[in-house]
Design an enzyme around this catalytic site. Structure first.
Site, short mmCIF file in Angstrom:
data_model
loop_
_atom_site.label_atom_id
_atom_site.label_comp_id
_atom_site.label_asym_id
_atom_site.label_seq_id
_atom_site.Cartn_x
_atom_site.Cartn_y
_atom_site.Cartn_z
N SER A 89 0.81 -1.22 0.00
CA SER A 89 0.00 0.00 0.00
C SER A 89 0.85 1.27 0.00
CB SER A 89 -0.92 0.02 1.23
OG SER A 89 -1.84 -1.04 1.19
N GLU A 144 -3.41 -14.11 2.40
CA GLU A 144 -3.58 -13.21 3.55
C GLU A 144 -5.02 -13.19 4.04
OE1 GLU A 144 -2.73 -8.50 4.72
OE2 GLU A 144 -2.38 -9.22 2.69
N SER A 171 -10.44 -4.03 1.01
CA SER A 171 -11.58 -3.55 1.80
C SER A 171 -12.79 -4.48 1.66
CB SER A 171 -11.98 -2.14 1.35
OG SER A 171 -12.55 -2.18 0.06
#
Length: 378
Positions: A126, A241, A360
């Site tokens: 990120s 993940e 998200s």
């Protein structure tokens, strides 16, 4: 699907449970620093490895045990039931990226010490302007002879201050479509030009960081796969993940629910039928996460690669964690504001970013709707 343990799995569970009884470290009553807690997690990682409980489903040639992936779920569950320190999450997804995309030299160099805990990892994905829209990243890597020069700025690099190496995404072809011009690199965290600044989160812990890359030089051998493989490597990494068994989520949920049940009994809160109902709901949510993870691991045991179904597990895991943390706030009452339940408040704030990291909740639902359910995008 039969969710009950097979004979082999039951024997494995019993052996593991006995080992945990003998080896889980004693609890500390005093407040510890983040560095001390990180050291405890690392010590537990190495203890598990020495006991033969790291890399259960990894190939034997890379230091694993070559067992069924369902053994990972059993380890996850029993580790939580034993109230042991957290399992080493990044082994489950950065380690998989090395296994799947690294060359033979990279695998031999990095996988065994990753499993043993000798090397600790972080993930440089990120950026300030590229979080959920990761393909918009601007960190660049320019080839200069036998080296790449990396320049840019990464955000939310979890465990960066404790890591030895980082899997970094950088743009190597600025003229290619944004998903296709990205590459992945293995970067030492002590590299010249790399500066790390811890970020203190709402729970008071500096568990994540921003990292600045000021013309950081790495050898060409640091490239994972080929130039332009970065997006594929990143999506595979985040797929693991999102898996509750790959990141130790089941273990954490079990530990937190057991702690909350003890508190409710000790304070007499379980006399209230509404409290018993909420605790039961929390148990059911955790069981759903566990069974979905077990189903997905069983599918993986047949040779199926991790895919979009990880988004289902990610949403369920997030909701279960957040709702359990909210219930803990309610049951601790005034202790929340007096400071007597600081750890509970910290856990609550720790669950809030779960709706964002690893992709998200909105992105997960888009993946489920379009790629699993086949719904149109408009």
């Amino acid at each position: 699907m039969d969710y009950r343990d097979s004979t082999e799995e039951a024997e494995y569970r019993a052996t593991l449970r006995a080992w945990l009884t003998e080896n889980v470290p004693a609890k500390h009553d005093d407040e510890r620093t983040n560095a001390e807690m990180a050291a405890e997690r690392l010590a537990w990682h190495r203890k598990l490895y020495e006991g033969g409980y790291i890399g259960q489903s990894w190939p034997v040639e890379w230091g694993g045990k070559g067992l069924s992936p369902t053994m990972d779920a059993i380890l996850n569950e029993e580790n939580g039931n034993a109230d042991a320190p957290s399992l080493p999450a990044m082994v489950g997804y950065i380690g998989r990226a090395l296994q799947m995309f690294g060359n033979d030299e990279q695998r031999a160099r990095f996988i065994p010490p990753t499993l043993s805990g000798e090397i600790q990892w972080c993930q440089g994905f990120s950026e300030p302007g590229a979080g959920s829209d990761l393909a918009s990243l601007t960190t660049k890597a320019v080839r200069d002879g036998d080296e790449y020069v990396i320049s840019g700025h990464k955000m939310w690099t979890s465990a960066g201050q404790w890591a030895d190496w980082c899997l970094v995404l950088a743009r190597t072809d600025p003229d290619a479509p944004k998903h296709k011009g990205i590459s992945a690199f293995l970067v030492p965290m002590d590299s010249a030009g790399l500066v790390l600044q811890p970020i203190v989160l709402a729970n008071g812990d500096p568990e994540t960081s921003e990292v600045f890359y000021d013309a950081v030089r790495v050898p060409a051998s640091a490239l994972v796969g080929e130039e332009g493989d970065g997006w594929k490597i990143a999506m595979t990494t985040v797929a693991y993940e999102r898996g509750p068994s790959d990141v130790g989520a089941i273990s954490t949920l079990n530990k937190q629910l057991a702690s909350l049940e003890r508190h409710a009994k000790a304070t007499g809160a379980t006399a209230d039928p509404r409290v018993r109902l909420e605790l039961a709901r929390a148990y059911v949510r955790g069981e759903v996460v566990r069974l979905v993870a077990l189903e997905q691991l069983s599918s993986r045991a047949t040779g199926k690669l991790v895919g979009e179904e990880g988004s289902v597990a990610k949403i369920l895991q997030t909701e279960a964690s957040q709702e359990l943390a909210h219930l803990a706030l309610e049951l601790h009452g005034a202790d929340i504001v007096t400071g007597r339940a600081a750890e509970v408040v910290g856990q609550y704030f720790q669950t809030r970013p779960m709706s964002v990291y690893g992709g998200s909740a909105q992105i997960q639902r888009n993946i489920i709707s379009s790629r699993i359910l086949g719904m149109p995008r408009s």
